[in-house]
Design a protein around this motif. Structure first.
Motif, PDB file in Angstrom:
ATOM      1  N   PRO A  53      42.894  40.559  36.747  1.00  0.00           N
ATOM      2  CA  PRO A  53      43.456  40.514  38.108  1.00  0.00           C
ATOM      3  C   PRO A  53      43.912  39.114  38.501  1.00  0.00           C
ATOM      4  O   PRO A  53      44.904  38.953  39.195  1.00  0.00           O
ATOM      5  CB  PRO A  53      42.311  40.989  39.008  1.00  0.00           C
ATOM      6  CG  PRO A  53      41.213  41.419  38.131  1.00  0.00           C
ATOM      7  CD  PRO A  53      41.530  41.095  36.723  1.00  0.00           C
ATOM      8  N   TRP A  54      43.168  38.112  38.019  1.00  0.00           N
ATOM      9  CA  TRP A  54      43.516  36.729  38.341  1.00  0.00           C
ATOM     10  C   TRP A  54      44.899  36.387  37.778  1.00  0.00           C
ATOM     11  O   TRP A  54      45.680  35.658  38.391  1.00  0.00           O
ATOM     12  CB  TRP A  54      42.454  35.790  37.750  1.00  0.00           C
ATOM     13  CG  TRP A  54      42.568  34.395  38.247  1.00  0.00           C
ATOM     14  CD1 TRP A  54      43.507  33.477  37.899  1.00  0.00           C
ATOM     15  CD2 TRP A  54      41.730  33.758  39.209  1.00  0.00           C
ATOM     16  NE1 TRP A  54      43.303  32.304  38.574  1.00  0.00           N
ATOM     17  CE2 TRP A  54      42.227  32.447  39.382  1.00  0.00           C
ATOM     18  CE3 TRP A  54      40.604  34.156  39.939  1.00  0.00           C
ATOM     19  CZ2 TRP A  54      41.625  31.536  40.256  1.00  0.00           C
ATOM     20  CZ3 TRP A  54      40.027  33.253  40.802  1.00  0.00           C
ATOM     21  CH2 TRP A  54      40.528  31.964  40.958  1.00  0.00           C
ATOM     22  N   LYS A  94      47.530  43.871  45.780  1.00  0.00           N
ATOM     23  CA  LYS A  94      47.503  44.137  47.213  1.00  0.00           C
ATOM     24  C   LYS A  94      46.730  43.061  47.959  1.00  0.00           C
ATOM     25  O   LYS A  94      46.431  43.190  49.127  1.00  0.00           O
ATOM     26  CB  LYS A  94      46.868  45.503  47.470  1.00  0.00           C
ATOM     27  CG  LYS A  94      47.802  46.632  47.083  1.00  0.00           C
ATOM     28  CD  LYS A  94      47.201  47.980  47.406  1.00  0.00           C
ATOM     29  CE  LYS A  94      48.209  49.060  47.144  1.00  0.00           C
ATOM     30  NZ  LYS A  94      47.556  50.360  47.025  1.00  0.00           N
ATOM     31  N   TRP A  95      46.356  41.999  47.230  1.00  0.00           N
ATOM     32  CA  TRP A  95      45.564  40.953  47.870  1.00  0.00           C
ATOM     33  C   TRP A  95      46.381  39.677  47.927  1.00  0.00           C
ATOM     34  O   TRP A  95      47.388  39.543  47.246  1.00  0.00           O
ATOM     35  CB  TRP A  95      44.289  40.728  47.062  1.00  0.00           C
ATOM     36  CG  TRP A  95      44.545  40.233  45.683  1.00  0.00           C
ATOM     37  CD1 TRP A  95      44.707  38.938  45.293  1.00  0.00           C
ATOM     38  CD2 TRP A  95      44.695  41.018  44.499  1.00  0.00           C
ATOM     39  NE1 TRP A  95      44.932  38.866  43.952  1.00  0.00           N
ATOM     40  CE2 TRP A  95      44.936  40.120  43.440  1.00  0.00           C
ATOM     41  CE3 TRP A  95      44.637  42.390  44.239  1.00  0.00           C
ATOM     42  CZ2 TRP A  95      45.124  40.549  42.135  1.00  0.00           C
ATOM     43  CZ3 TRP A  95      44.830  42.800  42.933  1.00  0.00           C
ATOM     44  CH2 TRP A  95      45.068  41.897  41.899  1.00  0.00           C
ATOM     45  N   LYS A  96      45.882  38.755  48.750  1.00  0.00           N
ATOM     46  CA  LYS A  96      46.504  37.433  48.791  1.00  0.00           C
ATOM     47  C   LYS A  96      45.874  36.591  47.700  1.00  0.00           C
ATOM     48  O   LYS A  96      44.661  36.552  47.579  1.00  0.00           O
ATOM     49  CB  LYS A  96      46.232  36.775  50.151  1.00  0.00           C
ATOM     50  CG  LYS A  96      47.197  37.209  51.212  1.00  0.00           C
ATOM     51  CD  LYS A  96      47.181  36.179  52.343  1.00  0.00           C
ATOM     52  CE  LYS A  96      47.975  36.676  53.514  1.00  0.00           C
ATOM     53  NZ  LYS A  96      47.179  36.743  54.725  1.00  0.00           N
ATOM     54  N   ILE A 150      44.149  33.603  45.623  1.00  0.00           N
ATOM     55  CA  ILE A 150      43.161  32.618  46.096  1.00  0.00           C
ATOM     56  C   ILE A 150      43.822  31.258  46.301  1.00  0.00           C
ATOM     57  O   ILE A 150      44.565  30.813  45.444  1.00  0.00           O
ATOM     58  CB  ILE A 150      42.026  32.466  45.054  1.00  0.00           C
ATOM     59  CG1 ILE A 150      41.267  33.781  44.952  1.00  0.00           C
ATOM     60  CG2 ILE A 150      41.068  31.367  45.444  1.00  0.00           C
ATOM     61  CD1 ILE A 150      40.389  33.874  43.744  1.00  0.00           C
TER      62      ILE A 150
END
Lengths: 247, 245
Positions: free
Chosen positions: A167-168, A243-245, A247
């Protein structure tokens, strides 16, 4: 919409109008430079001729992308998991980029024939590199503090890869995929220029030889549309998977 | 009992600490207070095997160990929540990785969420909630490690003063309710005095324990206790003396 959103469509419109006007005023013959209106008429009117060729080129690109994904993802993963292997392989990866891939096109036709195999291969070599490199650097980018957290939880490499590294790396993977998709079209078309019996590149060469310049432009229009569709498909996929912002 | 003896680390010619000893009795909450850069974090990194120390004899519950890698839960200043998971999934991360029963632990995590004031935020992503909520979620995750020993590395120092006070009482739950053995580092003296059974004062490099205070006041404590204020003055004096040394 804000005024800035109108700006680029307006610019396109201005260029098209100038083009159309210049061609008509200067009475440039159609076989040298057709006006935009003629190109659109040809692109739509001869769709029944163009579309079967477009389908072939599209298939070559898609197969090339799938092949590249199928090889780049495992390779980047293995290189990430085994640093000595990365050290051993990365010079080859870099060196492979120094080869002008397009110069290989005639050879590929000799080796793989006039069918779609040589074009798929061409697309594959071109897309493979940006995906591998961007995915690898995305994986290596992972914050070491998170790695420590996973190690303290007793996570296996598989768990850490699936829950953390992959995911990163996704945003960078997609950046590479987007570059890959846009250059894949070039690869497939050049493959077709060199030797093919079908495909948009083949159609371009044929119509160019017959001075059907309007048809050449119509094919370019279809190619651009195809590139745009694939670009936005990657964009949609990216939005679905990330779907995430970051880091 | 956690027993650290003879810990030593030299880094780039600088002795960070040598012959450092520390014990934490079962179920105790011990706190190390020291100036920043005094080597506290190096000690913790050594305990958790992030770096290797030059020397250290370590035992936990009577068993000699090379490090605490699989025996301690760890919580630090950064919440380290994964942005692609919901708060509940983040808290359950140690369960998913370990071989614990997910169903039972999910119920426990949900209960903890309501205790921590996170009810209704289970499916929110970390970037959608405040720093205090993220750190509370990290606290639940720390409990989900299901380990008896907990290392806290300045867990609240990134939070504002009000949020910090509220979270201190939640940290206390680790000891009072879950019977964990806790070793914490902080540079917040008041925090140390509110939570600790024993407070150790550390000197700047090389790190040695310069003083130790045993606090037997009942918890939760308030800063109206004159004895606590007295100790606070002493500690402050100690730390200032250390700084001028």
């Amino acid at each position: 919409m804000r005024p800035s959103n109108y700006l680029s469509p307006a610019l396109v419109a201005v260029i098209l109008v100038l083009w159309e006007g210049a061609v008509r005023l200067m009475e440039i013959p159609v076989f040298i430079l057709p006006p935009p209106s003629t190109i659109v008429v040809t692109a739509v009117g001869r769709a029944s001729l163009i579309l079967p060729h477009a389908a072939i080129t599209f298939a070559e690109i898609i197969l090339g992308i799938l092949l590249a994904l199928g090889t780049a993802i495992p390779l980047a993963t293995v290189m990430f998991a085994k640093p000595p292997l990365e050290k051993a392989l990365s010079p080859f990866l870099v060196a492979s980029q120094a080869i002008p891939v397009f110069a290989l096109a005639p050879l590929l036709v000799v080796w793989l024939g006039y069918g779609i195999a040589s074009k798929v291969f061409m697309a594959w070599i071109i897309i493979f590199f940006p995906i591998t490199v961007s995915l690898l650097s995305g994986l290596k980018n992972c914050d070491p503090e998170y790695r420590v957290l996973f190690r303290l939880m007793g996570a296996s490499f598989y768990d850490t890869f699936m829950l953390l590294y992959w995911p990163w790396a996704l945003p960078q993977f997609f950046a590479g995929l987007r570059v890959g998709v846009s250059v894949a079209t070039i690869g497939a078309v050049i493959g077709e220029w060199v030797g093919a019996q079908q495909g948009l590149g083949f159609l371009m060469i044929q119509s160019n030889a017959r001075l059907q310049v309007d048809l050449v432009f119509a094919v370019i229009l279809w190619l651009s549309a195809m590139g745009l569709v694939m670009w936005s498909l990657v964009g949609i996929l990216e939005k679905k998977m990330i779907k995430w912002k970051p880091i | 009992m956690l027993k650290i003896s003879g810990a030593a680390k030299i880094y780039g010619g600088q002795t960070i600490f040598s012959r450092f000893d520390l014990t934490v009795a079962q179920g105790q909450f011990n706190v190390l207070v020291g100036p920043s850069g005094c080597g506290k974090s190096t000690l913790f990194d050594g305990l958790t095997n992030v770096i290797s120390l030059d020397k250290m004899a370590l035992s936990w519950k009577g068993e000699a160990l090379p490090h605490l890698g699989c025996h301690a839960a760890y919580m630090q200043q950064k919440d380290l929540l994964l942005p692609w998971f919901s708060l509940l999934d983040n808290a359950l991360l140690p369960v998913k990785i370990g071989n614990q029963s997910l169903a039972a632990m999910t119920t426990m995590a949900e209960n903890l969420f309501s205790r921590m004031g996170l009810k209704g935020y289970e499916s929110h992503r970390p970037n959608e909630v405040s720093g205090g909520m993220r750190q509370r979620c990290a606290l639940v995750r720390t409990l989900m490690f299901n380990r008896d020993l907990i290392l806290l590395d300045e867990p609240l120092s990134a939070l504002d003063a009000i949020t910090r006070r509220r979270l201190q009482s939640l940290l206390l739950l680790l000891q009072t309710e879950f019977n964990k053995t806790i070793l914490m580092i902080t540079h917040d003296i008041e925090e140390a005095l509110l939570l600790a059974d024993e407070v150790y004062i550390l000197s700047p490099l090389p790190m040695v324990i310069t003083d130790r205070f045993v606090l037997d006041q009942e918890k939760p404590r308030k800063f109206t206790d004159p004895r606590l204020l007295e100790i606070k003055e002493k500690v402050l004096a100690q730390l200032q003396e250390g700084a001028h040394r």
